[in-house]
Design an enzyme around this catalytic site. Structure first.
Site, PDB file in Angstrom:
ATOM      1  N   LYS A 118      -9.438   3.477  -2.975  1.00  0.00           N
ATOM      2  CA  LYS A 118      -8.995   2.877  -1.754  1.00  0.00           C
ATOM      3  C   LYS A 118     -10.989   3.322  -0.876  1.00  0.00           C
ATOM      4  CE  LYS A 118      -7.556   1.026   2.640  1.00  0.00           C
ATOM      5  NZ  LYS A 118      -6.540   1.235   3.812  1.00  0.00           N
TER       6      LYS A 118
ATOM      7  N   SER B 287      21.685  -2.267  33.250  1.00  0.00           N
ATOM      8  CA  SER B 287      20.662  -2.477  34.981  1.00  0.00           C
ATOM      9  C   SER B 287      21.366  -3.157  35.638  1.00  0.00           C
ATOM     10  CB  SER B 287      19.824  -1.857  35.095  1.00  0.00           C
ATOM     11  OG  SER B 287      18.801  -2.564  35.031  1.00  0.00           O
TER      12      SER B 287
ATOM     13  N   GLU C 297       0.766  -1.040   0.023  1.00  0.00           N
ATOM     14  CA  GLU C 297       0.078  -0.119  -0.243  1.00  0.00           C
ATOM     15  C   GLU C 297       1.068   1.467  -0.205  1.00  0.00           C
ATOM     16  OE1 GLU C 297      -3.703   1.574   2.615  1.00  0.00           O
ATOM     17  OE2 GLU C 297      -3.122  -0.018   3.202  1.00  0.00           O
TER      18      GLU C 297
ATOM     19  N   CYS D  12      -6.318  -3.659   0.941  1.00  0.00           N
ATOM     20  CA  CYS D  12      -6.145  -3.734   2.832  1.00  0.00           C
ATOM     21  C   CYS D  12      -7.003  -3.658   3.626  1.00  0.00           C
ATOM     22  CB  CYS D  12      -4.708  -2.239   3.507  1.00  0.00           C
ATOM     23  SG  CYS D  12      -4.385  -2.755   5.130  1.00  0.00           S
TER      24      CYS D  12
END
Length: 719
Positions: free
Chosen positions: A113, A363, A44, A174
């Site tokens: 779209k 750490s 896309e 999509c």
């Protein structure tokens, strides 16, 4: 009749990198043609990149997209093949997210779209407008730079399909696959046999299964061939697009690309027989519905997708031939996803930011440990790609390490490569333990990082003395008789100074080692700590990027257990058994600081609260009612009420910290990231008087099924 269908690609595009995006698109078309394909589908918005965000509102983005398309149309690569390419198009002053179907220097169709993604990480309605005229099309007048190439003045734009000499294909874009009434249903009933889907779908732990099932279901009842292309890589933001391009036929997956890869271009191919689609559709009930289906306008192209003979098909592509055994879809475990997704994202971020490596405050706890192991996983992926001869990876590695003039260097050893680009530092104080210092040193040795060990007590004392000098008052820790305010302030001094020291070392360590440039600072706050607000604003959780900021503590522990074996790192066992602690308060005979004790809830409980709050969209009261059913067998209603109120109080009063949260790799559906994903206020009525009173009222009335009696919490404990 054999049809060689190529799904190209999972392209690793980068927002606004028009030159690089063009080169990758042309490379994918060339590979597709080399394999004999006659239909190529890309991800896309592949020309500008999916993640342009508000840049989509700029005329420049649309202009440059047309310029790139003109070069594609003019190229020899794009001749003799139908290409489905993504870019924004302005039609009648409205911006649409479009697919542009081209063939032999002609534009056949611009397909906008119709259903836009507009939740979670997506804001498509902010930039684009959905095409609302279903099964309708209009003339779109082309810009002159395109007219000069195609000799066309106008082309069809709208909801139409392409009819070739031998079949018919249509676009499903999509999000349209995820909608209840997906376009492929109506297109398929009108005789469309091939569906292309170009996506910008991001990685999230455990998400791939949903996507695969939807792709399979799209053609299981309907019949047809489904070509799914997805972007792969970091497009310039918090998301990693996880590729996994697929070809499915009649509900069966016959080809699958990688989900996590350092490749810039990946082409997936399969050979399919269109006659099997027609045979699958020869059902009376389907035919009755098809006979009544509304018509789609067909754009005719004098070109066949079929090769005509099976002799034209390469042997390696025959694995996707219908009639052979279906492909077993490859799923990674969540532990593997954590090892691979953030690692690929880190590599893209490092090579595209043009910095010289990463710096991590190590750490000795499991969060910074997980971050370090993900960087080591990145180094493993780079080394594997270099050993395969990946020219792009080798070139990027040489540039990052400063060996770009040395054509001999190959980053084939992950520990050696880590020593060049990964820098770790243990910043101890008088409150630190020998165990955490030892674990940090052992881990750095195991993965090869360039490690620095320091004590920062003099810096902490200087700030404390400055305050005493100015005010005449000397703050003390709680164990020394100080108030809660004093205790918190003294902890925060240490945390915030670590951030300052981290950035100084990140800027100067390459100089110390005779190199130029600087390092990116990595954060290591997990998603649950951020959700609870269990971090100091502008402490060493503040960094450039954070690979674990969207991953739960529970999943991180599972990842470390996996990496211990998969990466042959025995030292990780000591991190798994250690009690999580910030080590910001003095250790005494009767007190050792513990994260879960400080937070008043476990990490597992935080995960539950996070999913209810974000994914299931629950407020305090509905969270309580759900947990009464889930936890009621071992906690009383009043105890559950106390936990719910404590969580929402702490989340609300610490919400302001999310506005400064380090940009994090998105991996979890309940991420509290204020800046992109979790759009909520940062100033709350944190005592929620109406909601909490209702919870208390119901909790007192409900029966206790836990076998123990709870008490009404003292509200002063959360003030």
């Amino acid at each position: 009749m054999g049809h060689l269908i190529t799904l190209a690609t999972s392209l690793n595009q980068w927002a606004l990198d028009f030159q690089g995006n063009l080169e990758r698109i042309l490379a994918s078309i060339a590979i597709a043609k080399e394999r004999g394909a006659r239909l190529r589908v890309g991800p896309e918005l592949e020309i500008p990149g999916y993640g342009c965000l508000d840049h989509f509102l700029e005329g420049d983005t649309v202009l440059h997209s047309w310029e790139v398309l003109a070069k594609i149309l003019s190229s020899e690569e794009a001749m003799g093949i139908v290409c489905d390419i993504g870019m924004p198009v302005v039609h009648k002053n409205v911006i649409y997210n479009c697919r542009v179907i081209i063939h032999d220097r002609k534009i056949l169709l611009i397909r906008p779209k119709m259903w836009l993604a507009n939740d979670g990480n997506y804001r498509e309605l902010r930039y684009f407008t959905p095409w609302a005229k279903h099964r309708q099309w209009e003339d779109h007048y082309l810009p002159r730079i395109i007219q000069a190439v195609t000799k066309q003045i106008k082309v069809p734009l709208g909801d139409a399909v392409i009819s070739t000499l031998d079949t018919c294909f249509g676009v499903e874009l999509c999000e349209e696959l995820f909608t209840p009434a997906s376009p492929h249903i109506l297109m398929g009933l009108d005789g469309v046999e091939i569906f292309t889907n170009s996506s910008g779908s991001h990685h999230e732990l455990r998400k791939l299964y949903t996507r695969v099932e939807l792709i399979k279901e799209a053609t299981l009842k309907l019949g047809g061939i489904y070509l799914y292309a997805n972007q792969q890589g970091c497009d310039g933001d918090r998301l990693y697009y996880d590729g996994c391009a697929m070809i499915a036929v009649n509900g069966r997956v016959v080809a699958q690309g990688s989900q996590f890869s350092l490749n810039d271009v990946e082409v997936v191919t399969a050979t399919v027989d269109i006659e099997d689609v027609r045979a699958h559709r020869a059902k009376s009930s389907r035919s009755m519905q098809a006979a009544a289906a509304e018509r789609y306008h067909r754009i005719e192209v004098p070109f066949a997708l079929s090769g005509g003979k099976f002799d034209d098909v390469r042997e390696e592509d025959m694995i996707g031939l219908i009639g052979t055994k279906s492909l077993n879809v490859r799923y990674h475990t969540p532990e593997e996803e954590i090892a691979l997704g953030p690692a690929c994202w880190l590599w893209d971020y490092l090579r595209r930011s043009r910095t010289q490596g990463y710096f991590l405050p190590l750490s000795g706890g499991i969060d910074s440990c997980a971050t370090a192991v993900i960087v080591y996983s990145m180094c493993r992926l780079v080394s594997e790609a270099a050993r395969r001869g990946d020219k792009q990876v080798i070139a990027d590695a040489r540039r990052i390490t400063g060996e770009f003039e040395d054509s001999i260097y190959i980053p084939s050893d992950p520990r050696e490569f880590a020593h060049r680009i990964f820098h770790s530092c243990y910043m101890g104080t008088e409150n630190s333990s020998a165990e955490t210092r030892r674990r940090a040193k052992q881990l750095s040795e195991a993965i090869g990082s360039y490690h620095v060990d320091l004590n920062m007590d003099t810096v902490v004392s200087a700030v404390r003395n400055l305050f005493s000098f100015v005010t005449g008052a000397r703050p003390q820790f709680k164990s020394q008789g100080g108030t809660a305010a004093e205790n918190l302030a003294l902890q925060n001094i240490q945390a915030r100074l670590r951030m300052v020291i981290a950035y100084m070392f990140a800027q100067l360590l390459p100089w110390v080692r005779g190199k130029s440039g600087g390092l990116l600072v990595l954060g290591s706050a997990n998603v649950d700590e951020s959700l609870r607000g269990y971090l100091t604003k502008y402490d060493n959780s503040s960094a450039d990027i954070n690979p674990i900021g969207g991953i739960s503590k529970t999943d991180l522990k599972k990842f470390i257990a996996h990496a211990q074996v998969a990466f042959d790192l025995p030292v990780l066992q000591s991190f798994l058994t250690a009690v999580p602690t910030a080590e910001l308060e003095p250790i005494t005979e009767t007190y050792v600081q513990s994260d879960e004790a400080d937070m008043g809830m476990t990490y597992d409980e935080l995960s539950v609260f996070g999913r209810l709050r974000k994914v299931e969209k629950c407020g305090p009261y509905s969270t309580f009612t759900k947990l009464v059913h889930e936890w009621g067998s071992f906690l009383s209603p009043i105890q559950i009420a106390e936990k719910v109120k404590l969580f929402f109080f702490e989340h609300a009063r610490n919400r302001h910290k999310m506005t400064t949260l380090t940009p994090s790799y998105h991996a979890e559906s309940y991420s509290p990231d204020d800046n992109r994903f979790d759009l909520r206020p940062f100033l709350y009525p944190s005592r929620f008087p109406w909601q909490f009173n209702k919870i208390d009222e119901v909790a007192r009335a409900l029966p206790d099924r836990s076998g123990q009696q709870g008490t009404v919490p003292d509200k002063t404990k959360t003030e």
